[in-house]
Design a protein around this motif. Structure first.
Motif, PDB file in Angstrom:
ATOM      1  N   ILE A   1      -7.236   3.231   0.415  1.00 50.53           N
ATOM      2  CA  ILE A   1      -6.037   4.027   0.120  1.00 50.53           C
ATOM      3  C   ILE A   1      -5.601   3.817  -1.331  1.00 50.53           C
ATOM      4  CG2 ILE A   1      -3.573   4.293   0.626  1.00 50.53           C
ATOM      5  CD1 ILE A   1      -4.237   3.617   3.559  1.00 50.53           C
ATOM      6  N   VAL A   2      -5.556   2.577  -1.758  1.00 52.07           N
ATOM      7  CA  VAL A   2      -5.074   2.315  -3.126  1.00 52.07           C
ATOM      8  C   VAL A   2      -6.053   2.862  -4.159  1.00 52.07           C
ATOM      9  CG1 VAL A   2      -4.540   0.477  -4.771  1.00 52.07           C
ATOM     10  CG2 VAL A   2      -3.649   0.364  -2.450  1.00 52.07           C
ATOM     11  N   THR A   3      -7.347   2.706  -3.899  1.00 53.95           N
ATOM     12  CA  THR A   3      -8.326   3.258  -4.848  1.00 53.95           C
ATOM     13  C   THR A   3      -8.224   4.783  -4.891  1.00 53.95           C
ATOM     14  OG1 THR A   3      -9.783   1.446  -4.196  1.00 53.95           O
ATOM     15  CG2 THR A   3     -10.736   3.166  -5.553  1.00 53.95           C
TER      16      THR A   3
ATOM     17  N   VAL B   1       0.839  -1.204   0.000  1.00 54.66           N
ATOM     18  CA  VAL B   1       0.000   0.000   0.000  1.00 54.66           C
ATOM     19  C   VAL B   1       0.874   1.253   0.000  1.00 54.66           C
ATOM     20  CG1 VAL B   1      -1.674   1.312   1.367  1.00 54.66           C
ATOM     21  CG2 VAL B   1      -1.976  -1.142   1.049  1.00 54.66           C
ATOM     22  N   GLY B   2       1.893   1.273   0.855  1.00 55.39           N
ATOM     23  CA  GLY B   2       2.789   2.436   0.889  1.00 55.39           C
ATOM     24  C   GLY B   2       3.522   2.612  -0.429  1.00 55.39           C
ATOM     25  N   GLY B   3       3.984   1.507  -1.006  1.00 56.68           N
ATOM     26  CA  GLY B   3       4.703   1.589  -2.281  1.00 56.68           C
ATOM     27  C   GLY B   3       3.816   2.087  -3.401  1.00 56.68           C
TER      28      GLY B   3
ATOM     29  N   LEU C   1       5.324   6.113   4.704  1.00 63.07           N
ATOM     30  CA  LEU C   1       5.081   5.485   6.003  1.00 63.07           C
ATOM     31  C   LEU C   1       3.667   5.759   6.500  1.00 63.07           C
ATOM     32  CD1 LEU C   1       8.352   6.059   8.050  1.00 63.07           C
ATOM     33  CD2 LEU C   1       7.200   3.869   7.699  1.00 63.07           C
ATOM     34  N   VAL C   2       3.124   6.917   6.124  1.00 61.56           N
ATOM     35  CA  VAL C   2       1.791   7.292   6.644  1.00 61.56           C
ATOM     36  C   VAL C   2       0.721   6.307   6.159  1.00 61.56           C
ATOM     37  CG1 VAL C   2       0.032   9.100   6.702  1.00 61.56           C
ATOM     38  CG2 VAL C   2       2.442   9.715   6.918  1.00 61.56           C
ATOM     39  N   PRO C   3       0.543   6.102   4.849  1.00 62.69           N
ATOM     40  CA  PRO C   3      -0.452   5.102   4.442  1.00 62.69           C
ATOM     41  C   PRO C   3      -0.083   3.688   4.874  1.00 62.69           C
ATOM     42  CG  PRO C   3       0.768   5.920   2.529  1.00 62.69           C
ATOM     43  CD  PRO C   3       1.125   6.788   3.685  1.00 62.69           C
ATOM     44  N   ALA C   4       1.220   3.408   4.894  1.00 61.55           N
ATOM     45  CA  ALA C   4       1.636   2.049   5.277  1.00 61.55           C
ATOM     46  C   ALA C   4       1.268   1.763   6.730  1.00 61.55           C
ATOM     47  CB  ALA C   4       3.141   1.900   5.065  1.00 61.55           C
ATOM     48  N   LEU C   5       1.462   2.735   7.593  1.00 62.89           N
ATOM     49  CA  LEU C   5       1.085   2.561   9.003  1.00 62.89           C
ATOM     50  C   LEU C   5      -0.431   2.574   9.166  1.00 62.89           C
ATOM     51  CD1 LEU C   5       3.741   4.811  10.769  1.00 62.89           C
ATOM     52  CD2 LEU C   5       3.365   2.383  11.211  1.00 62.89           C
ATOM     53  N   ALA C   6      -1.092   3.437   8.384  1.00 66.08           N
ATOM     54  CA  ALA C   6      -2.550   3.563   8.521  1.00 66.08           C
ATOM     55  C   ALA C   6      -3.237   2.226   8.276  1.00 66.08           C
ATOM     56  CB  ALA C   6      -3.074   4.622   7.556  1.00 66.08           C
TER      57      ALA C   6
END
Lengths: 216, 508
Positions: B487-489, B197-199, B466-471
């Motif tokens: 998040i990805v959409t 997701v973060g990537g 890091l923000v979306p990855a942690l979320a």
């Protein structure tokens, strides 16, 4: 990681996404076909009441149905305006705007132009009594506009618009043609189709990837 | 950030496993994310008209001049920029009348196309006077890489060469995103979903993709910065060795040869090496530690020394030209530099202005410059997304930050083991923020405000990711899929919307 409803959530999210993009593309506006690329840097030209400004060397696109100019008044409602587009071997395209408009970017509707017109001349007549100011760029006197036959100091900024408002989606054929012309490199006429393939392909791959990670 | 207690099922493999099978170093998802980011940048490169990525004219000319002459550009007082072939293309496309005006499409009638093709006739001068405008003082490494593509496309016309060179930048975007993914894998070792997701959020980020679609040495800076963050994470997570220290040093040294701005990360690198040396003092001999530190230092110095030697013998330029420009004595004609005003500028650049500070920047930079700029401010800063997007993006971003903050709070005990590492990342970000503030204040004093652009923060892409990855992790097993899909959409929608608006701005 397995959670019920993943496909439902994905379907809802993608559905919302498609709706948002569809709505964005459905925006209606009067699209610019071409600008004469004389940036409206300042109000460079005064056009007295009853006077006529003419500007040669204009390239007026096929399908033009309006001309936009940036016009200043002294704050009072603007006078009636008349616009004429002439070019060699073609009938003039005329248009008028009634008095009462407010200063700013003013759109004067004209009869629709058929075929690109090179070396055209656009004339604007101030049919009121008060002077108006026109925005444009100071240029060499050999190429500037003229006012009642006398050279002005600048060329005025003109945008040539479609006759009416259309959605962005309706612009698709024009966008496909223009993007490949401007890029002037591979993949040529396939520029926008290639873009669409890549954009949608990366989106689909991203969705597939996150679903794969969810299944893992 | 969770501590690594035991080898995770799909986390970083052991050194032995990796050595036995190097292909397994990068998970399949990482390779796909790199490909997605690369192709996304290629998609952008197809629709952004030639030279409409900021400063692309200058960067393209730099690479061309270097390839044609072997010399580096030199800025001249006459401002006779670029070469004849580039100049005629810019004139044919009425470039300077289009940039800065979002209501002015690029001219594309038949007559305009004919003018462009006439402007691309063979035989025009490609060398010019050697003045690459604002790019002149840049170091050459990014342009040397671009010159491989330039040589491959040497027979093509200007727009043909540019199209090929843009692919190199797109490739760098893919590698940058891969580094971001691997960085997330290091710092969040238990959650492959978070890495993905973060990537993806990083690789599809529109401002990153837009800049990466053009010829601009910022793209090289993003790659080196992401690689440096990865190398720092590996240093902390796997321990100080000669090889890892050398990797960190080499990235810093080579990075300076891509864009001098990367020197802003030197304090973070120094701190990381010292902290890792201190932390592992019981596990290694003093000689081993010193050898690793010396290796890191040497790896950083060697590229600079080589460039310095070339600068003294062949190219006649100092190692860190941009830095020398910033710290140079200033003419008495200009407003003097003061510490207090520099600090005031720094504050106003990143935080809401407080009463008592002289207004040095327009608007509210944390929102109007950085946030809006990162959400979407494209072209030569001449078009934006529909205005409704920014508050919506702001709301989503706040939710993500809240979720990420919640995860950090719940893991605060484990985080104590990573205080040093977090301090290094904070120093990394602060170094960049400080460098931008110094250069920006300098520009204000020189009467040339407007230096600051959101793209200058993209070297921190790994930290943003890091923000979306942690979320994702805030939802636990039950809600993580929903958060990840959302998040990805949203990232996909953001990317597609930005590209659609780009098409309409230039061709609609």
């Amino acid at each position: 990681m397995r959670v019920p409803g993943t496909r439902v959530i994905l379907g809802a999210a993608l559905g919302l996404l498609i709706i948002l993009l569809a709505v964005t593309g459905a925006r209606q506006s009067q699209h610019v076909l071409r600008s004469n690329l004389e940036p409206p840097a300042a109000f460079t030209t005064e056009l007295p009441g009853g006077a006529r400004l003419c500007q040669r060397g204009e390239l007026v696109p096929d399908g033009t149905g309006a001309a936009k100019l940036r016009i200043a008044t002294d704050g009072s409602p603007g006078p009636a305006l008349r616009v004429t587009v002439r070019s060699p071997g073609a009938r003039p395209a005329n248009g008028e705007l009634r008095a009462g408009w407010r200063q700013g970017d003013i759109v004067v509707p004209i009869a629709e132009v058929a075929g690109d017109r090179e070396r055209a001349e656009l004339c604007l007549t101030n049919r009121g009594r008060r002077k108006i100011g026109l925005s444009g760029t100071v240029r060499d006197p050999k190429v500037t506009a003229t006012i009642d036959g006398a050279p002005a100091t600048a060329r005025v900024w003109i945008q040539y618009l479609e006759p009416g408002r259309r959605s962005d989606w309706a612009q698709t054929p024009a966008v496909v043609r223009r993007a490949s012309a401007v890029r002037d490199a591979l993949p040529g006429p396939l520029t926008v189709p290639a873009w669409a393939l890549l954009a949608l392909g990366t989106a689909a791959a991203a969705v597939a990837l996150v679903m794969r990670e969810l299944r893992a | 950030m969770s501590a690594v207690a035991a080898p995770p099922a799909r986390g970083p493999a052991s050194a032995e496993t990796r050595a036995a099978n190097p292909r397994r170093r990068i998970p399949v998802a990482g390779r796909w994310i790199a490909l997605i980011a690369c192709l996304n940048a290629v998609a952008w490169s197809l629709i952004v008209p030639p030279f409409h990525v900021p400063d692309e004219t200058a960067h393209f000319y730099y690479a061309q001049y270097l390839a044609e002459t072997g010399e580096l550009p030199v800025q001249t007082p006459e401002n006779r920029w670029f070469s004849e072939d580039i100049g005629t293309v810019l004139a044919a496309q009425r470039f300077y009348a289009v940039i800065g005006r979002s209501d002015t499409p690029v001219p594309a009638l038949d007559a305009d196309t004919a003018a462009l093709q006439e402007a691309q006739r063979p035989g025009l001068d490609r060398v010019g006077t050697g003045d690459a405008a604002t790019a002149s003082n840049n170091p050459p490494l990014y342009y040397l890489v671009q010159d491989v593509a330039y040589a491959a496309a040497h027979g093509a016309d200007v727009t043909g060469r540019l199209a090929i060179m843009r692919l190199v930048s797109a490739l760098m975007a893919g590698l940058t995103t891969l580094c971001v993914y691997l960085f997330l894998r290091e710092v969040l070792p238990r959650s492959p979903l978070s890495w993905a997701v973060g990537g993806l959020a990083a690789g599809l980020q529109p401002t990153f993709a837009f800049i990466s679609s053009g010829v601009n040495n910022d793209v090289g800076l993003y790659l080196v910065s992401a690689a440096l963050l990865l190398a720092l994470a590996r240093l902390f997570r796997r321990g100080l060795t000669l090889r890892r220290a050398a990797a960190v040093g080499a990235l810093l040294g080579l990075g300076v040869l891509v864009k001098t701005q990367i020197a802003a990360f030197a304090p973070a690198v120094g701190l990381a090496l010292l902290l890792c040396a201190w932390r592992g003092r019981g596990d290694r001999t003093r000689a081993t530690t010193l050898r690793a530190l010396a290796g890191g230092l040497a790896a950083g110095v060697v590229p600079l020394a080589v460039y310095g030697a070339l600068g003294m013998t062949i190219w006649d330029r100092p190692v860190v030209d941009r830095v020398s420009g910033v710290v140079a004595e200033r003419s008495a004609d200009f407003k003097p530099w003061t510490w207090t005003e520099q600090l005031s500028y720094l504050w106003q650049l990143y935080l809401p202005r407080v009463p008592g500070l002289t207004d040095l920047l327009p608007g509210t930079p944390p929102y109007s410059l950085w946030f809006k700029g990162l959400v979407g401010h494209f072209g030569w800063l001449d078009y934006e997304l529909p205005s409704v997007v920014y508050p919506v993006a702001g709301l989503l971003f706040l939710i993500l930050v809240g979720l990420a903050g919640f995860v950090l709070w719940t893991r605060r005990a484990a985080l104590r083991a990573h205080v040093g590492e977090m301090l290094v990342y904070a120093t990394f970000a602060a170094g960049l923020a400080g460098a931008i503030a110094v250069a920006g204040y300098r520009a204000v004093l020189d009467g040339a405000p407007g230096f600051e652009q959101a793209r200058y923060l993209l070297p921190l892409l790994g930290l943003f990711a890091l923000v979306p990855a942690l979320a994702v992790q805030a939802g636990g097993r039950r809600w993580a899929p929903a958060i990840a899909i959302t998040i990805v959409t949203a990232a996909i929608g953001h990317s597609l919307l930005a590209q659609f608006i780009t098409l309409m701005r230039y061709y609609g």
